[in-house]
Design an enzyme around this catalytic site. Structure first.
Site, PDB file in Angstrom:
ATOM      1  N   THR A 182       0.843  -1.194   0.000  1.00 53.29           N
ATOM      2  CA  THR A 182       0.000   0.000   0.000  1.00 53.29           C
ATOM      3  C   THR A 182       0.879   1.245   0.000  1.00 53.29           C
ATOM      4  OG1 THR A 182      -0.088   0.124   2.420  1.00 53.29           O
ATOM      5  CG2 THR A 182      -1.733  -1.264   1.327  1.00 53.29           C
ATOM      6  N   GLU A 325      -5.697  -3.433  -1.188  1.00 56.75           N
ATOM      7  CA  GLU A 325      -6.225  -4.603  -0.498  1.00 56.75           C
ATOM      8  C   GLU A 325      -7.335  -5.305  -1.287  1.00 56.75           C
ATOM      9  OE1 GLU A 325      -5.032  -1.656   2.806  1.00 56.75           O
ATOM     10  OE2 GLU A 325      -5.677  -1.621   0.720  1.00 56.75           O
ATOM     11  N   LYS A 436     -14.930  17.509  11.661  1.00 56.71           N
ATOM     12  CA  LYS A 436     -15.986  17.508  12.674  1.00 56.71           C
ATOM     13  C   LYS A 436     -16.056  18.896  13.286  1.00 56.71           C
ATOM     14  CE  LYS A 436     -18.129  14.595  16.143  1.00 56.71           C
ATOM     15  NZ  LYS A 436     -18.025  13.376  16.964  1.00 56.71           N
ATOM     16  N   TRP A 441     -20.490  16.457  11.084  1.00 53.63           N
ATOM     17  CA  TRP A 441     -19.490  16.081  10.092  1.00 53.63           C
ATOM     18  C   TRP A 441     -19.624  16.917   8.828  1.00 53.63           C
ATOM     19  CZ3 TRP A 441     -15.632  13.462  11.904  1.00 53.63           C
ATOM     20  CH2 TRP A 441     -15.815  12.512  12.907  1.00 53.63           C
TER      21      TRP A 441
END
Length: 543
Positions: A182, A325, A436, A441
């Site tokens: 990754t 992944e 936030k 949010w």
């Protein structure tokens, strides 16, 4: 009772045989400093078999890791076939990472042999003393002179010239074929093992009509590097289809790529949004998109306005979502049958979502407490995935990722979003990138897309900055392509989002940092600008 049907394993060798049998007329084009090279699938298959036969002379045994340090080229493609069919494990190193990251990955993967393109030997020479586990180097010629430190290396062409052309022994489909890492934007890179079976099934999915829909008549141009999740698996899908394939080499400037698109009659191209934004900035009249009919785009969200502009040029832009992944495909935008009669604007808007799950992949939305949420388009949670090419564990992680990133066989992606009743995935943000503010949010992705819909904005990134009253506030970093001021952009946002979402600060910058795979690098942006932006925010960002 056990069935005896279908006993042939799903393997890279099977895909290579298919390519050689069905693709004798397809052109495989690779660009290096020496110019454009051309092969056919049967020719590539022969060279891959010779490579497989030659690997034992380097001391490579089944299961050993073989590193590559190369860009998109025909010889690199040969390694993507020759190494796995020999029973060894291909480990493509990301040439764009920092030197210490490359050295760490090579050591963690236990690379025993590394194949390096001649043009990249100066880069690898910088860290060669640290690669103590590598026993042999092979220089892949590309029209440039290798660094003197690699005078002791084996020449790639000499290596395979003396090897026999013979079909290697078949490997078990569950054995490792490729080890990809990754990007490591949140810590050390993580190793993900692709088996022969998972690579083959993922490649097959690329031929599905409701996926990449690769056909024999296509000519593919993957701009995503081979070292990044096997270039989204497209070279393997091309082999199964017998399609043409164009590998752009080191020069992936918009002008160079557009020449390839036109001259090689590319029909399907793939790459990250930052590249297609750069192409679009050349203007519709700057070059001819020729036979190009589809762009597969992923890595970060695509602004709707960009999708509309390419549509006006006769090119369909499909947004995909996934990660290393997931090999990496998880979803893709396709207009579903019952939505085909919707107005054009609504159909195009579907391509601004992350699409619906690729056949074979299952997605679900999960609340922080583990509750599985309904696909109602309004219940946000972490997106989790599972499927035949989705990993269930990392390769020897140096932290607790195998405990924290997986739940009951599902991969916890770290992406927050919803899935609507039609199955379309709508990402709100990465969990670490959400803002936030006052307990509510704010989606940085939505703000970035709205900013990039403005004609004067080329690129935009929104990050959170600390605030003494609201906890966090959004701040925007903007790269412009025309004259515009901050208040104009704030007014543009106020016409589209709630007023409390509008960033308090809009900072104009020359460019935005990107990761080694071309994605916007918010971790780096926060390190560079967060303190400055906090100081510019009303109340100074002081607690």
């Amino acid at each position: 009772m056990r069935s005896t049907m279908g006993s042939m394993p799903l393997s890279v060798a099977m895909m290579l045989r298919r390519a050689a049998a069905t693709g004798p007329h397809a052109r495989l084009v690779g660009v290096t400093a020496a110019g454009r090279g051309v092969q056919t699938w049967p020719q590539l298959a022969e060279r891959a078999r010779r490579l497989a036969a030659a690997l034992p002379t380097l001391g490579v045994a089944p299961g050993d890791r073989v590193g590559t340090f190369a860009c998109n080229s025909l010889r690199h493609l040969e390694l993507f076939y020759g190494v796995p069919i020999a029973g060894a494990v291909l480990q493509p190193l990301n040439v764009r990472l920092f030197a210490d990251q490359i050295a760490w990955i090579a050591a963690h993967a236990e690379d025993r042999v590394v194949f390096v393109e001649a043009a990249l030997t100066p880069r690898l020479a910088e860290i060669r003393p640290e690669l103590t586990g590598v026993r042999r180097y092979v220089v892949v010629p590309d029209g440039t002179e290798p660094h003197p430190d690699f005078a002791d290396a084996v020449d790639y062409e000499e290596l395979i010239a003396g090897a026999p052309d013979e079909e290697p022994a078949e490997v078990d489909e569950w054995t490792a074929a490729c080890l990809c890492y990754t990007g490591g934007t949140t810590g050390r890179p993580k190793g993900v093992v692709y088996s022969h079976r998972s690579l083959t099934l993922h490649a097959m999915s690329g031929l599905f009509a409701d996926s990449f829909a690769i056909r024999e008549s296509d000519v593919l141009l993957p701009l995503t590097p081979l070292f990044h999740a096997t270039s989204w698996g497209m070279p393997y899908s091309a082999a199964l289809a017998g399609a043409g394939l164009v590998l752009a080499g080191m020069d992936t400037s918009p002008q160079a790529v557009l020449r390839l698109v036109r001259e090689e009659r590319v029909t399907v191209a793939a790459g990250v949004p930052t590249f297609w934004l750069a192409v679009d900035q050349l203007g519709p009249g700057a070059d001819d998109l020729g036979t190009l009919r589809r762009i597969l785009c992923g890595g970060s969200a695509i602004p709707l306005e960009l999708i509309q502009r390419y549509h006006r040029r006769g090119v369909e832009m499909q947004q995909g979502w996934g990660m290393t992944e997931m090999s990496p495909s998880g979803s893709l935008t396709v207009v579903r049958g019952h939505l085909a009669d919707r107005p054009e604007a609504e159909r195009l808007a579907l391509h601004a979502t992350q699409g619906f799950a690729t056949p074979g992949v299952e997605l679900r939305v999960v609340a922080p407490d583990g509750e599985v949420l309904p696909h109602d388009g309004v219940s946000p949670g972490e997106i989790e995935a599972r499927g035949p090419w989705v990993t269930e564990a990392y390769h020897r992680p140096d932290d607790d990722a195998n405990e924290t990133r997986f739940r009951d066989g599902w991969l916890r992606t770290g992406d927050v979003g919803t899935i609507d009743p039609d199955g379309y995935l709508h990402l709100i943000d990465r969990d670490k990138d959400l803002v936030k503010s006052g307990g509510e949010w704010i989606s940085s992705i939505d703000l970035e897309n709205h900013l990039m819909d403005h004609d004067a904005v080329a690129q935009a990134m929104v990050i959170a900055v600390p605030h003494p009253v609201w906890g966090e506030r959004p701040a925007a970093l903007v790269v412009t392509c025309a004259e515009v001021d901050a208040e104009t952009l704030r007014a543009h946002l106020r016409s589209r989002v709630a007023s409390w979402w509008v960033p308090d600060v809009v900072e104009f910058v020359a460019d935005l940092p990107t990761t080694a795979t071309g994605k916007f690098d918010k971790k780096r942006a926060r390190a560079l600008w967060q303190d400055r932006l906090a100081a510019l925010t009303p109340n100074g960002g002081k607690s």
